[in-house]
Every structure is written in C-alpha cells, then in structure tokens.
Design an enzyme around this catalytic site. Structure first.
Site, short mmCIF file in Angstrom:
data_model
loop_
_atom_site.label_atom_id
_atom_site.label_comp_id
_atom_site.label_asym_id
_atom_site.label_seq_id
_atom_site.Cartn_x
_atom_site.Cartn_y
_atom_site.Cartn_z
CD GLU A 315 -2.61 -1.26 2.59
OE1 GLU A 315 -3.53 -0.44 2.79
OE2 GLU A 315 -2.28 -2.12 3.43
CE LYS A 318 -0.25 1.03 6.37
NZ LYS A 318 -0.24 -0.24 7.12
#
Length: 463
Positions: A315, A318
């Site tokens: 991800e 983040k």
C-alpha cells in the site's frame, strides 16, 4: 522396532493435520493503484484464500464478497468509538447500515471494534468496552449475536512483560480499566481476543539478542523458558504464548486468540534490519506451513493457530517508514512479491521454502536446492510426538530408510530420543531420494538444514 505403516496411510487419508489452523489476509486499501474490489475477490478465490479482514465496512468490498463463501472481519473505525459507547441507538443504526444490509449473503465473521485502540493518540481506551457491548446488543436485537463475533485487535505492546514467555503480563494501567472487563465480555459472548503480533519489530530492534533463524522459523537451538520449562523454536509462538500467559495471570486463559495481523516487510529503510524479500518469504511461508500443518503453541498444544497475514497488497500511500508500504504478498498489479503457498493444497503441491530450516536451503521463489553444498533432513520437534512417531514408522517401513543404526545397541541408538531417531530415519529417506525437497516433509514433521544433525556421536549419511 515394530512397523505400522498402515497407521501412517490411515492418518494421511483423513487429514494433513488434526488440529490445523487457518490463514486469512488483511485487505488494506491505502493506495490509489489497487485493483477494483471485484478483481480482488477473483484474486482471493484464485489463491484459495477463504478469509479476509478489512479496516472499515466499505459497501463496494462487501458487495463484491457476496455469495463467495469468503468470510470477512469488518471494523468500526476508532473515530466512531465514542459515539458507539454513548448510544445503542447509534450502534443500532450502524449495524443496520453496515451489517444486516450485507449479512449473510456476505459472510461477516466478526466485527473489530476499533484497531489497536490502546496506542491511539486520541486516548479512546475508555470507550472500547462500552462500544463493544452496544455493538453486541445491537447484533442481538437483529438476531445476529450468535453468528457474528465482537472483538478488538490489540497491539502486542499492550504487554508489560513478554520475556521469558511465562512472565507475560498486561500493562498495569490496562488491567482493571479494560482488559478484565473485555475478557469477561469475550467469555460471556463466546468471542475471542484479536492480537496483532510482529516478530519483525522485536528482531529489528534487538538483533544482537534475537537470532534471525529463531525469528523466521528456521533451524535454531530453541529458547528455554526458565519459568515454565517449555522450549520455543520461533519468536512468533513465544509471543503468542506471552499473551496467553498474560491472560492466565488474569484467569482468562480459556479465551481463544486469533492473530489478526502478522507479517514481514519485503523492503525497508537502512535502519530497518531484516526487511528483505528473502526474509519476508521465509517468515510468511514458514508461518503458513506451521499453521496449516497443525498443532498449537507449547503452552496451548491442542489449540490450532489462526492468523491473518498482513497484507494482501503493498500500500504505497501508507505513511511512516518504507517497511509500512511493503508488507504485501502482491504488488498492486496482482503479481506476487514472492512465491509462497497459502493453502493446504498448495502446501501439498509446491516445494517448501523451509520449516524451521535454514533460509538458504531453498529459494523462496523457485524452491530449487541450494548450490552451497550438502543438506540434511531432520525432525521438526514442533510437529509433536504422535506425528514424529508416525513419520518414523513410515520411513523405516515403506519409506525404505536404513533404520538398523537406531536399533538398541547400534551406533545411533543413543540418545534414545524420538526426535533423534526420527531425524536419522527422515534423513535416510531424503538422501536415498537424491535430496528431493518433497522427500523431506513427512506430513509436516521434517525440514531441511545445511548443517549435519548433532545427536550424540552418530554420523548422519549423505548422498
């Protein structure tokens, strides 16, 4: 030695392991380049993943999971806890909008009320148990209290002590204010405690004291708990049992644990020691094998270990260190970051990376034998005595091992230990079969190492 090969065949026919746990994944979405939820569901199905945990109740995700049989843990965000604690009318509306609208077409397994609430900087701990009780009351109102669990993931940092494992205890300021009432709530509602455990953090901060092999489920001499007399061969199991010890100190060790987050980053900053593709493949691959081949922890040997790997995808939005963006099993384009088995069937058909075996023995991406030299096959003590005995009897029978050196009075009879005898027999089969990876499995009771076994004065044969 009596040979009961039929016993091995019978046990193999009924299951891979009697007390096998299961493996799910965390499906986080802090990225702008992830596949659409419908495509993600297809990926989950293709990989045989039957359980996911999400960090909200996104309707697009829940709709995509409908009629798939994939179970899901949903989350009440931390910022809603004060409202949920203050009013059951609020939780009634929340359950109607986010649960009854989807369940049971979408198989909602549990509701995580908040996430790592104790470390949230907004100081919302006091709202946690009242919010959980209101959520549960609302589920009961809609006749869902028996089918959907209510819990909350706590960080491992909730423990004041975790070493030695048997000294595990919760931080004193949490004991009366939240841990006791929360555990009592779980007992009354037949729920479980969710815990997030990351051995990576402990290793990265204490690599001078904690060996990498111990952290990655690889070959190591083990760590003896001076308090309990139990021996641990992985930091993960030691940390799980530290939580059980903390619960036992409060007289709540009858509550089950589910590990709602655990994983290892494939990339990190310079100071994040151990973050690499090889170590991530080793940790997650060996953990999956450990979970799916059965058996509990030393403190809870009969309780299966259930985990949700963190995470499905890298991800890239983040915040924080580089590692935070590199825990994924897959890149956003759905390509694997590294190749590990995730299901029982994949364990049966793919070469293993290693289980309590040295990481440089098998490539985490290809499963090819190491080019660095000789390897041996040894018994996995964590598999338990029954599985070692069955494997030993098979090896000395249909497996074709030369077991005469481990008979009474022979050169390798001493030490007269099941683990030592099984290691000799397993290695004999492994060497006879040209060190093929599949010949060192024995239903999860064996693994490959790059150093000769050390049991007494016995010499272990090589091919």
């Amino acid at each position: 030695m009596p040979i009961f090969s039929f016993l091995y065949l019978f046990l193999s026919a009924i299951s891979l392991a009697d007390a096998a746990g299961w493996v799910g994944v965390n499906y986080g979405r802090l990225a702008d380049d992830l596949p659409a939820p419908a495509k993600v569901v297809e990926l989950l199905k293709d990989q045989g993943i039957r359980g996911v945990k999400i960090f909200d109740t996104d309707p697009t995700v829940l709709t995509a999971l409908a009629k798939t049989g994939i179970s899901v843990i949903v989350c009440v965000p931390n910022q809603l806890l004060s409202s949920a604690a203050a009013s059951q009318s609020f939780t009634d509306q929340w359950v109607q909008a986010n649960i009854t609208k989807f369940h049971p077409t979408t198989k909602i397994e549990a509701i995580a009320v908040g996430n790592e609430v104790f470390v949230d900087p907004t100081n919302i701990t006091k709202f946690l148990v009242p919010a959980m009780k209101n959520i549960y009351a609302s589920l009961q109102k809609y006749k869902l209290g028996d089918s959907i669990k209510v819990s909350s993931p706590i960080a491992f940092s909730a423990l004041a002590s975790s070493y030695p494992t048997s000294s595990g205890s919760f931080k004193q300021d949490l004991v009366d204010s939240v841990m006791k009432p929360m555990l009592e709530f779980f007992r009354q509602t037949k729920s479980y405690l969710m815990v997030n455990i990351y051995p990576f953090f402990a290793y990265s901060a204490n690599s001078d004291k904690i060996s990498l092999n111990y952290t990655l489920f690889q070959d190591n001499p083990g760590v003896l708990d001076s308090g309990s007399g139990l021996k641990y061969f992985s930091l993960f199991e030691a940390q799980v049992d530290a939580v059980y010890a903390a619960m036992k100190a409060l007289k709540y060790d009858d509550i089950q644990l589910v590990i709602t987050e655990t994983g290892w980053p494939s990339k990190g900053d310079d100071g994040e020691l151990g973050a690499s593709v090889e170590n991530a493949a080793s940790y997650n691959g060996n953990l999956v094998r450990r979970v799916l081949t059965g058996g509990g922890t030393p403190m809870k040997p009969k309780d299966p270990i259930n985990v949700y790997l963190f995470a499905l995808f890298n991800e890239y939005q983040k915040p924080g260190p580089t590692s935070e963006r590199n825990y994924g099993l897959f890149y956003p384009n759905e390509q694997r970051v590294y190749n590990i088995p995730l299901t029982i069937n994949q364990l049966k058909t793919r070469p293993k990376t290693s289980v309590n075996g040295s990481n440089d023995q098998m490539s985490p991406t290809t499963g090819k034998p190491s080019s660095q030299g000789q390897t041996w096959c040894v018994a996995n003590a964590n598999a338990g005595g029954d599985k070692l005995q069955v494997g030993l009897e098979y090896a000395c029978g249909d497996g074709g091992a030369d077991c005469s050196p481990i008979q009474p009075g022979s050169t390798c009879y001493y030490p007269n230990l099941l683990e030592a005898h099984a290691s000799y027999a397993f290695n004999s089969v492994y060497q006879n079969n040209g060190r093929a990876a599949k010949s060192c499995d024995f239903d999860g009771a064996a693994y490959v190492v790059d150093q000769p076994p050390q049991y007494g004065q016995c010499d272990y044969p090589t091919s």
